[in-house]
Structures are given as C-alpha cells and as structure tokens.
Design a protein around this motif. Structure first.
Motif, PDB file in Angstrom:
ATOM      1  N   SER A   1       0.826  -1.211   0.000  1.00  0.00           N
ATOM      2  CA  SER A   1       0.000   0.000   0.000  1.00  0.00           C
ATOM      3  C   SER A   1       0.858   1.257   0.000  1.00  0.00           C
ATOM      4  N   HIS A   2       2.118   1.154   0.447  1.00  0.00           N
ATOM      5  CA  HIS A   2       3.037   2.299   0.370  1.00  0.00           C
ATOM      6  C   HIS A   2       3.313   2.661  -1.091  1.00  0.00           C
ATOM      7  N   SER A   3       3.132   1.691  -1.977  1.00  0.00           N
ATOM      8  CA  SER A   3       3.295   1.958  -3.406  1.00  0.00           C
ATOM      9  C   SER A   3       2.053   2.634  -3.972  1.00  0.00           C
ATOM     10  N   TYR A   4       0.887   1.986  -3.876  1.00  0.00           N
ATOM     11  CA  TYR A   4      -0.289   2.578  -4.521  1.00  0.00           C
ATOM     12  C   TYR A   4      -0.828   3.795  -3.787  1.00  0.00           C
ATOM     13  N   ARG A   5      -0.376   4.043  -2.559  1.00  0.00           N
ATOM     14  CA  ARG A   5      -0.729   5.271  -1.846  1.00  0.00           C
ATOM     15  C   ARG A   5       0.435   6.263  -1.802  1.00  0.00           C
ATOM     16  N   GLY A   6       1.598   5.861  -2.304  1.00  0.00           N
ATOM     17  CA  GLY A   6       2.787   6.701  -2.207  1.00  0.00           C
ATOM     18  C   GLY A   6       3.335   7.213  -3.520  1.00  0.00           C
ATOM     19  N   PHE A   7       3.086   6.495  -4.628  1.00  0.00           N
ATOM     20  CA  PHE A   7       3.574   6.917  -5.944  1.00  0.00           C
ATOM     21  C   PHE A   7       2.384   7.435  -6.752  1.00  0.00           C
ATOM     22  N   ASP A   8       2.227   8.730  -6.761  1.00  0.00           N
ATOM     23  CA  ASP A   8       1.105   9.367  -7.454  1.00  0.00           C
ATOM     24  C   ASP A   8       1.454   9.503  -8.929  1.00  0.00           C
ATOM     25  N   THR A   9       0.728   8.797  -9.773  1.00  0.00           N
ATOM     26  CA  THR A   9       1.043   8.758 -11.201  1.00  0.00           C
ATOM     27  C   THR A   9       0.946  10.127 -11.881  1.00  0.00           C
ATOM     28  N   ARG A  10       0.352  11.113 -11.215  1.00  0.00           N
ATOM     29  CA  ARG A  10       0.248  12.465 -11.784  1.00  0.00           C
ATOM     30  C   ARG A  10       1.500  13.294 -11.528  1.00  0.00           C
ATOM     31  N   ASN A  11       2.410  12.789 -10.687  1.00  0.00           N
ATOM     32  CA  ASN A  11       3.551  13.590 -10.238  1.00  0.00           C
ATOM     33  C   ASN A  11       4.842  13.331 -11.006  1.00  0.00           C
ATOM     34  N   PHE A  12       4.770  12.611 -12.122  1.00  0.00           N
ATOM     35  CA  PHE A  12       6.011  12.221 -12.788  1.00  0.00           C
ATOM     36  C   PHE A  12       6.129  12.797 -14.197  1.00  0.00           C
ATOM     37  N   ASN A  13       5.679  14.056 -14.311  1.00  0.00           N
ATOM     38  CA  ASN A  13       5.813  14.846 -15.533  1.00  0.00           C
ATOM     39  C   ASN A  13       5.265  14.097 -16.746  1.00  0.00           C
ATOM     40  N   ASP A  14       6.072  13.979 -17.783  1.00  0.00           N
ATOM     41  CA  ASP A  14       5.577  13.361 -19.009  1.00  0.00           C
ATOM     42  C   ASP A  14       5.869  11.860 -19.070  1.00  0.00           C
ATOM     43  N   LEU A  15       6.334  11.280 -17.977  1.00  0.00           N
ATOM     44  CA  LEU A  15       6.595   9.842 -17.949  1.00  0.00           C
ATOM     45  C   LEU A  15       5.281   9.073 -17.922  1.00  0.00           C
ATOM     46  N   LYS A  16       5.218   7.995 -18.684  1.00  0.00           N
ATOM     47  CA  LYS A  16       4.059   7.099 -18.654  1.00  0.00           C
ATOM     48  C   LYS A  16       4.301   6.089 -17.536  1.00  0.00           C
ATOM     49  N   THR A  17       3.482   6.156 -16.485  1.00  0.00           N
ATOM     50  CA  THR A  17       3.694   5.303 -15.318  1.00  0.00           C
ATOM     51  C   THR A  17       2.441   4.494 -15.009  1.00  0.00           C
ATOM     52  N   PHE A  18       2.655   3.366 -14.325  1.00  0.00           N
ATOM     53  CA  PHE A  18       1.529   2.571 -13.837  1.00  0.00           C
ATOM     54  C   PHE A  18       1.901   1.980 -12.493  1.00  0.00           C
ATOM     55  N   ASN A  19       0.914   1.959 -11.574  1.00  0.00           N
ATOM     56  CA  ASN A  19       1.143   1.490 -10.218  1.00  0.00           C
ATOM     57  C   ASN A  19       0.455   0.139 -10.020  1.00  0.00           C
ATOM     58  N   LEU A  20       1.261  -0.906  -9.839  1.00  0.00           N
ATOM     59  CA  LEU A  20       0.739  -2.262  -9.660  1.00  0.00           C
ATOM     60  C   LEU A  20       0.891  -2.697  -8.200  1.00  0.00           C
TER      61      LEU A  20
END
Length: 309
Positions: free
Chosen positions: A70-89
């Motif tokens: 949960s530290h991942s899906y509550r800690g890595f906000d996919t909106r905060n990484f500029n133009d990088l395409k990110t996904f939280n699994l």
C-alpha cells in the motif's frame, strides 16, 4: 486388503470432487461469519479490482512500473512524474510472493523501461495471506494463482481460490463495478489511490521492535530481482517514508539496508534521505498523506531522471 485399498482410493476421489463443490456452495450461499475459511472480498479495499482491469487494457509504452505494498499505490502518485508514462501495480500488504504472481501476469504486457519496487520490511516478515486473498478476489484466476496458493500454503487461501475459480467459471463477477470514490479514497488512473487529507497525531514508539525476515519471501524476492535484471529492465528499490518515530523504534534498520543493497540494484531509503514531519506529512504511522506524497515524489522524480541517463 485389496478392498480396503480400493475404498481408500474411492474416498480420495470422492473427496477431491465433493470438497470443491461444498466450498463453492458454502461461499455462494453462506454469509462470511458462517464460512470463516473463505474470504472472497471483491472490491473490498485499495481499488485492486479497478487497478487490475486498467492493467489488462493498457496500451502503449510504459516508462515506469511501480510495485509494492500500500506504500506503493498510496505513495507513488502517477500524476507527479511529468511526461513519464507510469503505472502502479501495488496492492495491500503485497509481499514478494504476490509481486511475483503479478509480474507473471502483467510484466510482458506492461513492458516497462524501469521498475520502481517499494520494499517495506514488514512485507518480508508477512505470511502473504492477506495480499493473496486480495488478488484472488480481484483478478481472474489461473495457474499463477494456484502456484501462489501452494507457496502460501494456508487453508483460507486454498478455499478462497477454489471459490474464486467457481466464480470465474460462472462469470459471477461480470456485472461488478467498483466505484471510483469509496469512503476516504479516490482512484486515480494509473493505479494510484488518493486519500482525503488527514493528519497523524505523533506517537513516541518505544525502541523494541526488530524486522524478522521470512526466508521464503527472501528467496522469492531474489528471484524477482534476477528476473528483472535478466530482462534488462532498470530497477530501483525504494524504502518509502514511514514516520520517524515508528522507523526509529526498529533496532535493525541497518541490517535491512544491508540486505537490500546486497542485491546490486539502486536502493534508496527515504527514511534517511528525506526529512518529513510525522504530523504534517502522514495520515497514520506508516502512510503518507497527500502533502507527504508530493514531497516524496518530487525527490523520487529527481532520482528517476538521473537513472534514465
């Protein structure tokens, strides 16, 4: 003697057929309190159902894949990484055993250039039952589910998986839809879960706890690291911030750092790198609120940019 052996074989065959049927009927008809060893809770918490559905429909090239608890899906906000395409699994209480099962299903589809793997010591001490139940109820089950169940080797996981196969076979989840907002949580596309802003009341924890790592989890973790390296995917291991008081209450933090760094991957312990306030930046002893997420992600993005070069 021959008749006795024949009866034993017939009994085993009957049990192998009857037991799954009884488990499926019990799970479908009886309330949870009357079937305590079946714990199938689709859409229960963490928006896992929505996250995995999004992963199944992912298209394009992924720059960064986030893994962990949960530290991942509550800690890595996919909106905060500029133009990088990110996904939280990430998933609740995800141990290496569940991380491995999710990679079996989704790594090739998501095909990330980099993986940021959140490594919380507590997930290495866990038996993995909670996280297994979460995945079984919120994803379609397959041979990976069976392998995961054998590794966990717990009656509740076996029973819930049998019931999960039953629900999959009869498409009983076909009409299920998970709300984007549930209680304090809002699902953000890309797998992040934003919690309404609240603040943690600081607690002074006594210095008495010790992280005791599970040998099975260590073995699976090492196989994950090897798999990622063999695929030539950049790997960053991250210990996300927890409150300073809770962190300092554990007497062998240096031991955990040494264990992680021994795997020859980039490793960052943000509990020693980032100064956050227990009350202003957290909503409980080990989860960041949105203010803390913003500060954490800002520093993490700098490190990701460095590792891309």
């Amino acid at each position: 003697m021959k008749q006795f052996a024949k009866n034993i074989v017939l009994f085993i065959v009957f049990t192998c057929i009857a037991y799954p049927i009884l488990i499926s009927i019990s799970g479908y008809l009886l309330p949870q309190k009357l079937s305590p060893n079946i714990n199938y809770r689709i859409g229960s918490y963490g928006h896992m159902y929505t996250r995995l559905n999004e992963a199944k429909n992912f298209k394009g090239e992924l720059d960064v894949l986030f893994l962990g608890s949960s530290h991942s899906y509550r800690g890595f906000d996919t909106r905060n990484f500029n133009d990088l395409k990110t996904f939280n699994l990430g998933s609740s209480a995800q141990t290496p055993i569940q991380t491995n099962a999710l990679l079996d299903r989704y790594l090739d589809k998501l095909n990330p250039k980099m993986i940021v793997y959140e490594v919380y010591p507590n997930t290495f001490t866990s038996d993995g039952v909670e996280s297994s139940l979460d995945i079984i109820a919120n994803d379609k089950n397959d041979l990976n589910s069976l392998e995961m169940a054998f590794e966990i080797n717990h009656i509740k996981v076996y029973n819930t998986l049998i019931y999960g196969f039953f629900r999959d076979a009869f498409e009983l989840n076909k009409s299920f839809s998970e709300p984007i907002k549930k209680g304090e949580d809002t699902y953000i596309p890309g797998g992040f879960v934003q919690r309404n802003i609240t603040y943690f009341k600081h607690i002074d924890y006594p210095e008495k706890d010790e992280w005791k790592l599970n040998e099975e989890q260590i073995k699976v973790f090492e196989s994950i690291v090897k798999r990622i390296k063999d695929k030539k995917i950049k790997l960053m291991l991250v210990y996300a911030p927890i409150t300073s008081s809770y962190y300092k209450s554990h007497t062998n933090n240096a031991y955990f750092d040494k264990f992680i760094t021994s795997h020859h991957a980039e490793y960052y312990n943000f509990n020693t790198m980032l100064t956050l306030n227990d009350s202003l930046h957290f909503y409980d002893s080990n989860h960041l609120n949105q203010n803390g997420v913003r500060e954490f992600n800002k520093k993490l993005l700098e490190l990701i940019d460095l590792n891309k070069k």
